[in-house]
Design an enzyme around this catalytic site. Sequence first.
Site, PDB file in Angstrom:
ATOM      1  N   TYR A 274       0.856  -1.395  -0.039  1.00  0.00           N
ATOM      2  CA  TYR A 274       0.131  -0.068   0.017  1.00  0.00           C
ATOM      3  C   TYR A 274       1.121   1.297   0.062  1.00  0.00           C
ATOM      4  CZ  TYR A 274      -3.190  -3.528   1.440  1.00  0.00           C
ATOM      5  OH  TYR A 274      -4.454  -4.389   1.749  1.00  0.00           O
ATOM      6  N   HIS A 285      -7.127  -0.146  -1.585  1.00  0.00           N
ATOM      7  CA  HIS A 285      -6.502  -1.475  -2.388  1.00  0.00           C
ATOM      8  C   HIS A 285      -4.942  -1.111  -2.418  1.00  0.00           C
ATOM      9  CE1 HIS A 285     -10.335  -3.287  -3.315  1.00  0.00           C
ATOM     10  NE2 HIS A 285     -10.603  -2.180  -3.905  1.00  0.00           N
ATOM     11  N   LYS A 316      -2.779  -4.682 -10.232  1.00  0.00           N
ATOM     12  CA  LYS A 316      -1.501  -4.124  -9.702  1.00  0.00           C
ATOM     13  C   LYS A 316      -0.383  -4.223 -10.350  1.00  0.00           C
ATOM     14  CE  LYS A 316      -3.490  -6.304  -5.517  1.00  0.00           C
ATOM     15  NZ  LYS A 316      -4.550  -5.198  -5.078  1.00  0.00           N
TER      16      LYS A 316
END
EC number: 4.6.1.16
Length: 339
Positions: A274, A285, A316
Amino acid sequence: MQGRLEDGVVHLPGDARQRFHDSRGYGRPTGGDDLEVAPVEAAHLLSRDDIDGVDGMGLRELLARTGTTLDFVVYKDLRDRGFYLSPAREGWPGVADAADADFLVYPRGKGPWDGEVEHRVRVVGERESIPVSSLGEVVLAIVDEDGDLTYFDTEGDDPEGTAAEDLPADLDAELLSDRALVWDGVDRLYQRGFFGQRLYGRNADSGPLQLSLLEAAYLARADALAIDEADVVSRGRDVEGDRFDRRLAVYAALREAKTVPKSGFKFGSDFRVYTEFESVDDLSHSEFLVRVVAPDHTFVPRDLSLDVRLAGGVRKRMVFALTDDNGEIDWLSVSRLTP
């Protein structure tokens, strides 16, 4: 027009410079109207019927003679996408920027005469090995056994976040076989630092905190826990060998970069990370996944594709932490690219 193959270069006579270089970015001029092109460029001209042959050879014979089939697949694909590109050969345009690359790809609308490079591309077959140390600032063009192409952009990418760290001091902790438990004073660690997980479950509002050995070692080093860091590190080495030291170095570096690393097990990686964090109650997220590898690690393209595909599938980035025995880290981000 017939080309002549000599010393790994195809010589094109007549008005070749005007037809192929000045207007379409092929090859390098040699003075006058003649032009030198790489075999892969000659193969592309043959495939378009722009030249008649090379020493009497057609496309089939030229590819077999020069071993440029994979290069041709990539070259043609990029040309079809509207790019001009040059082979990364000594004496060709832009070669000073071509280390570890097979092609220099110019921005759309530009060519070798403009001095601007969009991508440095390396061609790789599906079964070739790729040293991780050779990546960074290069695009991998991987040709699979069906001849399909996948492009991966690789670049250095130091992590950076905005998470502020506010640690307590000397909390009592109990070191177990593969984790540590903190029974009292845990709210500050968990709520404001996202260290550990509630023993009673992630939805619990109270109760003891279980810490990974990485978290426990990091917190012991910072005097947030009243246990010896050396004892935690020794326990970590018992659990996963020398790899624990590399993972601890990466964990600490991520925390020092004001990011919050957590276990990446559910994503098949070492960490999910994060970059923005204020409290567990306002958790966003994670932005990227990290896999820890040694600097001499070698990728199999299929494994690299799996990591990047999985990261992309959960929105990601995939980051590799190249970590040596002294804890020095180079960061490498790899992502899918559509040129």
